[in-house]
Each structure stands twice: as structure tokens, then as C-alpha cells.
Write an enzyme that holds these catalytic residues in place. Structure first.
Site, short mmCIF file in Angstrom:
data_model
loop_
_atom_site.label_atom_id
_atom_site.label_comp_id
_atom_site.label_asym_id
_atom_site.label_seq_id
_atom_site.Cartn_x
_atom_site.Cartn_y
_atom_site.Cartn_z
N TYR A 19 74.91 19.30 60.63
CA TYR A 19 73.69 18.71 60.93
C TYR A 19 73.67 18.55 62.64
O TYR A 19 74.55 17.87 63.02
CB TYR A 19 73.27 17.44 60.22
N ASN B 88 29.33 50.48 44.70
CA ASN B 88 28.74 49.65 45.93
C ASN B 88 29.61 48.73 46.36
O ASN B 88 30.22 48.09 45.88
CB ASN B 88 27.45 49.03 45.43
N LEU C 46 28.02 36.50 53.18
CA LEU C 46 27.71 35.87 51.98
C LEU C 46 28.90 35.13 51.61
O LEU C 46 29.81 35.79 51.23
CB LEU C 46 26.89 36.74 50.78
N ASP D 129 34.08 37.70 50.15
CA ASP D 129 35.28 38.37 49.28
C ASP D 129 35.79 39.61 49.51
O ASP D 129 36.36 40.11 48.28
CB ASP D 129 34.85 37.74 47.70
N ARG E 30 35.65 33.16 38.39
CA ARG E 30 36.92 33.79 37.73
C ARG E 30 37.87 33.72 38.51
O ARG E 30 39.00 34.24 37.90
CB ARG E 30 36.54 35.59 37.81
#
Ligand code: UD1
Ligand code: MG
Length: 472
Positions: free
Chosen positions: A363, A166, A10, A104, A17
Site C-alpha cells: 500500500y 414510426n 418529450l 427515450d 415498463r
């Protein structure tokens, strides 16, 4: 016979949020999207198919995960986790067992999920946590069986005190899920279709509901806001650090270590605090990495030492070579055995041969530097004419005096010496001194504004025509 498995991930939610424009599953954990971590775990379970439910920012989400062998289904409106599963079910044959993962919830490991696949009926993964706020609570009956999952917003004060939550991850037979999802109602505090109502439906049909708490509850952490994202990152990094320590990599301060990719290492390597490893990094044996070093897609061979605050990207540091402190090796840099790059030296698409040195403020770009050559402080390869890049070739045992500019394309011969402060525009032949320098002039009695005159000045002086003048 093995039951065929469909993993349904999912990933359609917006993630309000997070307060970000990015879809939540594209937020980064250890440098790559949350969803990528979940898909890796899904792949490691070797299911028959993976179906990802996408909605918010679907195009972006798909583009970021093109490499994965997944089917995408769209959930046009985010009406809840139950609705999301219902959107995936047309892709799933009746005889499959469905494992639901959340985009998530990224820390879950395949080992923790295997029991869900092996069980029959409905099987939930739960966790006992100190702070259950925000999660659905597992309500068990007097015999200890799961009676329901109650969302925080629908829970009574007593239910909120339950510390078994859960994780959201569950497995169930596809045909049963199809039946239950068709019956869901959205009459709850959030007006959503809850996947968690499958538990009550299963109980009503007399089907077994297994619920096993995870051994390591941190695997269940969900990401809903930046506080949780950074906590998940901390746990992820701690897990990487523990794995590396057990494999013999001495991370001196493991809680100040960041890995965004893969790190392979030999034995007796030591990494000090605050180092960042990105992409694919390889360390040989006996490598030391000082504090604050960034290594990205780099190979550091045995016995090499990287001093603090050096940044090394897409580069190779050969055996016994030394880098830093404060050196920057950009893509295509290579130090051969025993070469040395010191502080405030930048390299790009350049090779330092065995034992060659550029110790201070230089350099070195688009260049090949021969064995044992010494580049004095402030040596600059002028590689860019505003349109094209040109190469500099420096021979073996060449000696470049401090503050020299090598205007490419340019060749410095073997054992050539370039006097300090010289601008070489085409060639410095082998075995000779090349020097080009304005003589300094002294004006006696000149008064610097604001400086009180001192005692009488000495005789006029001129500087000596130089030899090398490089710094060791
Ligand atoms: C959900 C669970 C909760 C559990 C928690 C664990 C439900 C009703 N609640 O709550 O019991 O403790 O996860 O982290 O299942 N999603 C969609 N489509 C939607 C809604 C959500 O794809 O319409 C996806 C989200 O992108 C996310 C996942 O489902 O990846 C979970 O959704 P989220 O809104 O975060 O659920 P929680 O409120 O955390
Ligand atoms: Mg969530």
C-alpha cells in the site's frame, strides 16, 4: 431564408415498463441518462431553442441536466404524446419549425434528423425493422403516401404485419401543430392524445406528409423496458467500438468493450477483451491494456503496459511504465517514466519516480517515491492516524525491505536501506541501513498439535541480522 427551429423533447413519461422508481429518461445508457444523449443530439443541430417536456420526477430530471441550455415545461399529467407537444407549444413562436424528439429514443444522430428540418409540411422518420412489435405502424395508401400512423394497440392484424414503424420523431410547422393538437381526441385503445394523429390531420388539410425510412434502423430503437435498454446499450457500444477501430485503436474483441465517456488514443494501442473506460481516458502511442482493466479519468502515456484486471482511477501512468496484474491506482496516483507497480499493490495520492518499483502486495498512500527506489513485497505506508493523513517521502535509489511499515510522517533518505520487517517511525537516513526487528527464537522439541514428531532436530539456530531482503 432559414426557418427558425424549435426542438421539443418529450420526457415526461413514467416508464412503467422499466419497473423502476427512477423516471425513465434518467435510466443510464453508457453511464449517463438517456435524456442527456438526446439533448446532446439536439444541441448538435444548433436549433434556436430546445424545449423539454417533463413530468414524472421532473425535479430530478431537471437537476441532472442543469448544464444544458434548455427551457423546461411541465406536463402535469401524462395524457399522451400529443398532449405533451401541446404543453410545449406555448413556448414556440408560430414561424418556427418544430422537431419532436423523444427522451427515450437516444441513438438517433443529427445526420438522420437533418432531412426532417430541411423538408416542408410534416416530415416523419420511419424505420423498417424485423420486429415491429410495440411501435406505431406506418400505413401507406395505394400511391405510397403515408395515410396514417396506427398504434399497435389500435392496429388490425393486417396493420400489425407492417414492418415500417414510426420512430416517433417528426417535424412540422409550429402553427399547424398548434391547430392539430387543439383538435386531438383521446378516443383510442389507450385513451391518450396521440401526436401521431397529426398525420391524419395534415392529410385532411391536403398538406404534404414526407416519410423517410432511416438508413440505419437501430437509430430508432426506443427504450421502454430493460430488454430494450440493454439492446440500445449494445448498439451504442458497437457504434463506439467501430468508430475507435476505424480510428486505429485495436480492440481485440470489439463486442466486449465498454465506453462510458470519452477515449482518446495514439497509434498502435491494443485493448484486450472486457475493458471498461469511464470518464475521460487518454492513451498515448503503443499502449497495451490487458483483459478486464478498468480505466476511469486516466492518462496512460506512450509505451505503458497495463496488465489484466487492474483498476486505475484519476491517475497518470507515465511512458513505459507497467501496472498490474491486479493493481489498484486510486485518485492522485502517478507513475513516472518506467516505474512499475505489480500485483496486489494499491496506490493513492502517491507518485513513483522514474524507474521506481513496488512489485508485490503493497500500500503506497500519500507518498512520494524517488527515482529507482525499490519497495519490497508487503511494504506499507501507514498514512492515517485515525484522524489525519500524513505523507511519506522516499529518496532516490532507496531500498525498502519486504514487510516494512513506514509510519508517516516519515522520510527515507536517498540510497537508504531499510531492513526487511522494519517499522520506521520517523526517519531512515541516507546511505545507511536502518533495521528494527525482534530476533526470532527457536524452541527445540516443541510439539505442534496434530503433527507427528519427525527425526531429531538440528542445532539451535538464529536468523541473520538482515540487510535489505526486498524482493525483486
Ligand atoms: C410512441 C409513438 C409510436 C412510436 C414510438 C417510438 C405515439 C402515440 N406513439 O409510442 O408511434 O412507434 O413512440 O418509440 O406517439 N411522453 C410524454 N408525455 C406523455 C406520454 C409520453 O412526455 O404524456 C414521452 C415519454 O416520456 C417518451 C415519449 O414521449 O419519451 C414516448 O412515449 P411512450 O409512452 O414511450 O410512447 P410509445 O408507446 O413508445
Ligand atoms: Mg416509447
Amino acid at each position: 431564408m432559414r426557418v427558425p427551429i424549435s426542438v421539443v423533447v418529450l420526457a415526461a413519461g413514467k416508464g412503467t415498463r422499466m419497473r423502476s422508481n427512477r423516471p425513465k429518461v434518467l435510466q443510464n445508457l453508457a453511464g449517463r441518462p438517456l435524456l442527456g444523449h438526446v439533448l446532446d443530439t439536439a444541441c448538435r443541430l444548433r436549433p434556436d431553442q430546445i424545449v423539454v417536456v417533463q413530468g414524472h420526477g421532473g425535479e430530478q430530471v431537471r437537476a441532472a441536466h442543469q448544464a444544458y441550455p434548455v427551457r423546461w415545461v411541465e406536463q402535469p399529467q401524462q395524457l399522451g404524446t400529443g398532449h405533451a407537444v401541446a404543453c410545449a407549444l406555448p413556448e414556440v413562436p408560430d414561424d418556427h419549425r418544430v422537431l419532436v424528439l423523444y427522451g427515450d429514443v437516444p441513438l438517433i444522430e443529427p445526420e438522420g434528423l437533418q432531412p426532417l428540418l430541411d423538408a416542408e409540411g410534416v416530415s416523419l422518420l420511419t424505420a423498417r425493422v424485423a420486429e415491429p412489435q410495440g411501435y406505431g405502424r406506418i400505413v401507406r395508401d395505394s400511391s405510397g403516401q403515408v395515410a396514417a400512423i396506427v398504434e399497435e394497440k389500435d392496429a388490425t392484424a393486417r396493420q400489425r404485419a407492417i414492418d415500417e414503424i414510426n420512430t416517433g420523431l417528426l417535424a412540422a410547422p409550429a402553427d399547424s401543430l398548434r391547430r392539430w393538437m387543439a383538435q386531438l381526441s383521446a378516443e383510442n385503445a389507450q385513451g391518450e392524445y396521440y401526436l401521431t394523429d397529426a398525420v391524419t390531420a395534415a392529410r385532411n388539410e391536403g398538406m404534404a406528409v414526407h416519410a423517410e425510412p432511416l438508413a440505419d434502423a437501430t437509430e430508432a430503437l426506443g427504450v421502454n423496458d430493460l430488454v430494450q435498454l440493454t439492446e440500445v446499450e449494445r448498439h451504442y457500444q458497437a457504434r463506439c467500438a467501430r468508430r475507435l477501430l476505424r480510428a486505429g485503436l485495436h480492440l481485440v474483441v470489439p463486442e466486449r468493450f465498454t465506453l462510458r465517456g470519452t477515449l482518446n488514443h495514439g497509434i498502435d494501442c491494443q485493448v484486450d477483451a472486457d475493458c471498461l473506460f469511464e470518464g475521460s481516458v487518454e492513451l498515448g502511442d503503443n499502449v497495451t491494456v490487458g483483459t478486464g482493466v478498468v480505466l476511469r479519468d486516466a492518462k496512460v502515456e506512450s509505451g505503458a503496459r497495463i496488465a489484466p484486471y487492474s483498476v486505475i482511477e484519476d491517475a497518470r501512468v507515465g511512458p513505459e511504465a507497467e501496472v498490474g496484474p491486479f493493481a489498484h491506482l486510486r485518485p492522485g496516483s502517478c507513475l513516472e517514466e518506467g516505474a512499475r507497480v505489480g500485483n496486489f499493490v494499491e496506490m493513492k495520492a502517491a507518485t513513483l519516480g522514474p524507474g521506481a518499483k513496488a512489485n508485490h502486495l503493497s500500500y503506497v498512500g500519500d507518498a512520494e517515491v524517488g527515482p529507482r527506489a525499490n519497495l519490497g513485497a508487503g511494504t506499507i505506508t501507514c498514512n492515517y492516524d485515525g484522524a489525519r493523513k500524513h505523507r511519506t517521502r522516499i529518496g532516490a535509489d532507496a531500498f525498502i525491505g519486504s514487510g516494512s511499515q513506514l509510519v508517516a510522517p516519515v522520510v527515507i533518505g536517498d540510497r537508504a536501506t531499510v531492513g526487511a520487517g522494519t517499522t520506521v517511525t520517523s526517519e531512515a537516513p541516507p546511505d545507511a541501513l536502518t533495521v528494527g526487528r525482534c530476533r526470532a527464537r527457536t524452541i527445540q522439541g516443541w510439539q505442534r498439535p496434530g503433527l507427528t514428531p519427525a527425526s531429531p532436530a538440528p542445532e539451535d539456530s538464529e536468523d541473520k541480522p538482515a540487510g535489505g531482503g526486498a524482493q525483486e
